[in-house]
Enzyme design. Structure first.
Site, PDB file in Angstrom:
ATOM      1  N   HIS A 269      34.269  39.707  47.626  1.00 19.92           N
ATOM      2  CA  HIS A 269      34.655  38.290  47.666  1.00 19.92           C
ATOM      3  C   HIS A 269      33.526  37.412  47.096  1.00 19.92           C
ATOM      4  O   HIS A 269      33.754  36.620  46.174  1.00 19.92           O
ATOM      5  CB  HIS A 269      34.971  37.903  49.114  1.00 19.92           C
ATOM      6  CG  HIS A 269      35.402  36.483  49.298  1.00 19.92           C
ATOM      7  ND1 HIS A 269      36.724  36.114  49.396  1.00 19.92           N
ATOM      8  CD2 HIS A 269      34.701  35.326  49.378  1.00 19.92           C
ATOM      9  CE1 HIS A 269      36.806  34.793  49.543  1.00 19.92           C
ATOM     10  NE2 HIS A 269      35.595  34.292  49.532  1.00 19.92           N
ATOM     11  N   GLU A 270      32.334  37.590  47.645  1.00 19.67           N
ATOM     12  CA  GLU A 270      31.222  36.736  47.192  1.00 19.67           C
ATOM     13  C   GLU A 270      30.837  37.058  45.744  1.00 19.67           C
ATOM     14  O   GLU A 270      30.429  36.174  44.990  1.00 19.67           O
ATOM     15  CB  GLU A 270      30.013  36.870  48.124  1.00 19.67           C
ATOM     16  CG  GLU A 270      30.273  36.505  49.596  1.00 19.67           C
ATOM     17  CD  GLU A 270      30.898  35.133  49.823  1.00 19.67           C
ATOM     18  OE1 GLU A 270      30.752  34.247  48.948  1.00 19.67           O
ATOM     19  OE2 GLU A 270      31.553  34.950  50.875  1.00 19.67           O
ATOM     20  N   HIS A 273      33.050  34.985  43.605  1.00 21.72           N
ATOM     21  CA  HIS A 273      32.507  33.626  43.483  1.00 21.72           C
ATOM     22  C   HIS A 273      31.321  33.637  42.510  1.00 21.72           C
ATOM     23  O   HIS A 273      31.187  32.764  41.652  1.00 21.72           O
ATOM     24  CB  HIS A 273      31.997  33.127  44.842  1.00 21.72           C
ATOM     25  CG  HIS A 273      33.059  32.619  45.770  1.00 21.72           C
ATOM     26  ND1 HIS A 273      33.929  31.609  45.428  1.00 21.72           N
ATOM     27  CD2 HIS A 273      33.381  32.963  47.046  1.00 21.72           C
ATOM     28  CE1 HIS A 273      34.735  31.346  46.462  1.00 21.72           C
ATOM     29  NE2 HIS A 273      34.431  32.159  47.454  1.00 21.72           N
ATOM     30  N   GLU A 299      37.856  29.653  44.877  1.00 25.28           N
ATOM     31  CA  GLU A 299      38.387  30.662  45.795  1.00 25.28           C
ATOM     32  C   GLU A 299      39.327  31.631  45.070  1.00 25.28           C
ATOM     33  O   GLU A 299      39.435  32.796  45.440  1.00 25.28           O
ATOM     34  CB  GLU A 299      39.102  29.956  46.953  1.00 25.28           C
ATOM     35  CG  GLU A 299      39.401  30.825  48.156  1.00 25.28           C
ATOM     36  CD  GLU A 299      38.156  31.293  48.924  1.00 25.28           C
ATOM     37  OE1 GLU A 299      37.030  30.865  48.606  1.00 25.28           O
ATOM     38  OE2 GLU A 299      38.328  32.117  49.837  1.00 25.28           O
TER      39      GLU A 299
HETATM   40 ZN    ZN Z   1      35.347  32.201  49.369  1.00 23.66          ZN
END
Ligand code: ZN
Length: 506
Positions: A269-270, A273, A299
């Protein structure tokens, strides 16, 4: 303007870049505060950061900027809204006007209320004691309503607050999208609950040594395209990603040796980003063409890698043998198909941050409906605990045992973040729309992912999203890339295609 405004635009950009340098220093102090700062250093760090943020605010509200913008808005440089100069003028103007509309005394009051609010929330959550938090939350909602009035809005106060996180988004449109998402996901959740088949979740709860988790997580992040020469991974309590500058992006995670998913999917997830930050145009650092579009689009990048890639069959066909090498005791003799099912388990639960890919969105929809109703006056703050529990019963079929696991579970409202929640689900919706388009454009995306080749997808995102910066608004970008408006349909369809066969329902 004799030169058509070029000289004035250069002054404006120089000013914005210098402010962005200060902001990146502030972000570095913030990253350090959440990773390595010794406990006693907190007070001095707060002093440093308050000093810097005051300095940044004065720079961003400097009346000279307003003067330049007034003239540039009518110049030929602003004519094409998607050009670098057009987007720079439009977005810096938007930022400047929003900042100067808020009286300094009001900004101070809002900051104070959210500091006090967070302190009261921490205690209240621990003790499941909503009444002790209620007056603080009432103050925050009162101030947020005032803020909406100061900023102005077209239809309802929520528009103004949402616009802070998702520029250009309209509440009514978001509500419609989220409602169609709810209508599409609710039958899927119900069918899975009733089908009797269970994901082998126990596989994820075995011994996963921390060092091996870190090595495997970094290996996967690098494989999908996170550049560790221009970024690093550290440990924190509440994981985040901070893009400090063109060649320095910090991602964070936390490890649980008895739960595989928390660190691994957190890292994907990170890293998603982070790859957005790393993909921005360096030559436009600190300027709108080199900045992310909105929280929802940010996101979308994290969710795309975490869920659409990281929870796909192709991904685990490729990575499961490597996982077995890192975790021989937990995974020797297991099948990738079972592991893949385990990371796709769907089950209604109480806590948003622990929710699965499907039910997560129902948690968001509940928060969106409630904060919108409080802002419009349909509900009072005092009504929130009961309204929360009713919706959890209705949408998820469960009732929180206490308010700590219910209406008090998130920090957002206590910190004055009202209008923020929908950006999480918008991210999911955008991600599915982008991913479907990438599949069409690239043709053999699934085959390539199954061979561990993620470069075409990363390059597609670089080209169509990251390099575009803020030259498009989120809804324009979706239309521009996919030829379609914002729609929950690709997400609902994608989840049905993956989950119905897994649960033996298709
Ligand atoms: Zn996030």
């Amino acid at each position: 303007m004799q030169d058509g405004g070029n000289e004035m635009l250069a002054l404006l950009c120089e000013e914005a870049r210098e402010t962005a340098l200060l902001e990146s220093i502030e972000a570095l102090l913030g990253w350090d505060e959440r990773t390595y700062l010794p406990p006693a250093g907190g007070a001095f760090r707060a002093e440093q950061m308050t000093y810097l943020s005051g300095w940044i605010h004065r720079r961003r509200t400097d009346p000279r900027i307003g003067g330049w913008l007034d003239q540039l808005l009518d110049s030929p440089l602003a004519a094409d809204p998607h050009s670098d100069s057009g987007a720079t003028i439009r977005e810096l103007n938007r930022e400047y006007r929003r900042l100067v509309k808020l009286p300094p005394a009001f900004v101070e009051e809002l900051t104070r209320a959210s500091v006090l609010g967070q302190q009261a929330w921490t205690e209240a959550r621990k003790n499941h004691d909503f009444p002790s938090f209620q007056p603080f939350l009432e103050r925050i909602f009162t101030l947020k309503r005032e803020q909406a009035e100061q900023w102005g809005y077209s239809n309802e106060p929520y528009d103004a607050l949402l616009d802070d996180f998702e520029p250009g988004a309209q509440t009514a449109e978001v509500a419609e999208t989220l409602e169609s998402l709810r209508a599409g996901l609710a039958p899927l959740v119900a069918a899975i609950a009733e089908c009797g088949r269970q994901a082998p979740s126990e596989l994820l709860r075995r011994d996963y040594p921390r060092a091996a988790q870190q090595a495997f997580g970094e290996q996967a992040a690098a494989a999908i395209g996170f550049d560790f020469r221009r970024g690093r991974l550290d440990v924190t309590h509440h994981p985040f990603c901070s893009g400090l500058g063109p060649d320095d992006c910090r991602i964070t995670t936390r490890f649980d040796e008895r739960h595989f998913s928390s660190a691994f999917f957190g890292i994907l997830h990170e890293a998603g980003h982070g790859m957005y930050d790393q993909g921005l145009r360096s030559d436009q650092f600190g300027l709108p063409p080199g900045s992310y579009i909105s929280l929802g689009i940010h996101e979308s990048q994290s969710r795309l890698w975490e869920n659409l890639v990281g929870r796909s069959a192709a991904f685990w066909q490729h990575f499961f043998p490597q996982a077995q090498q890192h975790f021989p005791e937990a995974l020797a003799g297991e099948r990738w198909e079972d592991f893949w099912f385990a990371v796709n388990a769907v089950r209604p639960s109480l806590i948003r941050v622990e929710a699965d890919e499907v039910t997560y969105n129902l948690h968001i929809i509940i928060r969106f409906e409630l904060e919108r109703a409080v802002l419009s006056g349909e509900l009072t703050v005092g009504d929130l605990p009961q309204a929360w529990n009713e919706r959890y019963r209705k949408y998820l079929g469960i009732t929180p045992p206490g308010d700590g696991d219910g209406v008090l579970q998130d920090i957002h409202w206590s910190a004055g973040l009202v209008g923020y929640f929908p950006t999480y689900s918008l991210g999911n919706v955008f991600a599915a729309q982008f991913f479907r388009q990438a599949e069409q454009d690239l043709g053999d995306l699934t085959d390539r992912m199954g061979r561990g080749d993620f470069a075409p997808l990363k390059q597609w995102l670089n080209q169509h999203i990251h390099q575009v910066g803020r030259c498009y608004r989120a809804s324009e970008l979706v239309q521009h890339i996919t030829g379609q408006p914002l729609s929950a349909e690709p997400m609902i369809q994608g989840l049905r295609d993956k989950l119905l066969p897994l649960y033996g329902l298709a």
